[in-house]
Design an enzyme around this catalytic site. Sequence first.
Site, short mmCIF file in Angstrom:
data_model
loop_
_atom_site.label_atom_id
_atom_site.label_comp_id
_atom_site.label_asym_id
_atom_site.label_seq_id
_atom_site.Cartn_x
_atom_site.Cartn_y
_atom_site.Cartn_z
N ARG A 81 18.39 23.91 28.06
CA ARG A 81 19.02 24.91 29.13
C ARG A 81 20.25 24.27 29.83
O ARG A 81 21.36 24.83 30.18
CB ARG A 81 18.41 25.35 30.07
CG ARG A 81 17.30 26.46 29.49
CD ARG A 81 16.36 27.03 30.50
NE ARG A 81 15.58 26.26 31.20
CZ ARG A 81 14.58 25.61 30.64
NH1 ARG A 81 13.77 26.39 29.58
NH2 ARG A 81 13.92 24.99 31.39
N GLU A 140 4.09 14.65 34.36
CA GLU A 140 2.83 14.71 35.18
C GLU A 140 1.83 14.22 34.21
O GLU A 140 0.85 13.45 34.68
CB GLU A 140 2.75 16.21 35.58
CG GLU A 140 1.60 16.37 36.66
CD GLU A 140 1.41 17.63 37.15
OE1 GLU A 140 2.63 18.69 36.94
OE2 GLU A 140 0.67 18.19 37.67
P1 AMP Z 1 12.32 17.47 36.56
O1 AMP Z 1 12.51 16.19 35.52
O2 AMP Z 1 11.18 17.40 37.19
O3 AMP Z 1 13.45 17.23 37.48
O4 AMP Z 1 12.47 18.74 35.76
C1 AMP Z 1 13.69 19.35 35.34
C2 AMP Z 1 13.54 19.83 33.94
O5 AMP Z 1 12.26 20.50 33.62
C3 AMP Z 1 14.72 20.64 33.72
O6 AMP Z 1 15.25 20.57 32.29
C4 AMP Z 1 14.27 22.20 33.84
O7 AMP Z 1 14.80 23.05 33.05
C5 AMP Z 1 12.69 22.11 33.76
N1 AMP Z 1 11.80 22.49 35.06
C6 AMP Z 1 11.00 21.97 35.81
N2 AMP Z 1 10.60 22.76 36.65
C7 AMP Z 1 11.14 23.99 36.43
C8 AMP Z 1 10.75 25.23 37.23
N3 AMP Z 1 10.16 25.62 38.25
N4 AMP Z 1 11.56 26.45 36.52
C9 AMP Z 1 12.51 26.29 35.57
N5 AMP Z 1 12.81 24.96 35.00
C10 AMP Z 1 12.09 23.85 35.33
#
Ligand code: AMP
Length: 173
Positions: free
Chosen positions: A60, A97
Amino acid sequence: MDENLLKKHIKEVPDFPKPGISFKDITPLLSQVELYPGIIESLAKPWIGKVDMVVGIESRGFLFGMGLAQFLKVPFVPIRKKGKLPRKTISQSYDLEYGSATIEIHHEDIKPGTRVLIHDDLLATGGTAIAASLLLKKAEAITSGFSFIVDLEFLKATAKLQEYASSHSLVQY
Ligand code: AMP
């Protein structure tokens, strides 16, 4: 760009992909043809003249990252999940996780000293963005900033990213 207008077209999907997660689906924004130029301009504003390249994180991060690079008149380079890129890559693994993930970028596309803006659709824990920054460091590039459509502010990841570069987002939850 009006945050509430953007929120109107970001669909919140409870318990996806698993119980307890509220998924923020940004794809309805893509159907609002008239919003795209304004979104790109708002994403680009803080970074005009400050970056030499935009990298977008699969998948995305490609949707607005490419438009962002075009607006800033700098190259766009994709960061992809392991095993997708055909030329010589550098890679970076990071913890999820459950288990771990690896991201890659074409090595020859990143020159040492390049000032890079990292873009993704959403900032959650910051793990993906930090891995992208560490990946660029391996190529001796400089992370100049992080750009997101959405920041899940309650997870407080911008404070973590600050150690690497400043970040900017259009919508906060
Ligand atoms: P993080 O590494 O935890 O910051 O997660 C970011 C990545 O996971 C991004 O590429 C987001 O597209 C996806 N992502 C994580 N949580 C969500 C959420 N609640 N809604 C949509 N996409 C998420």
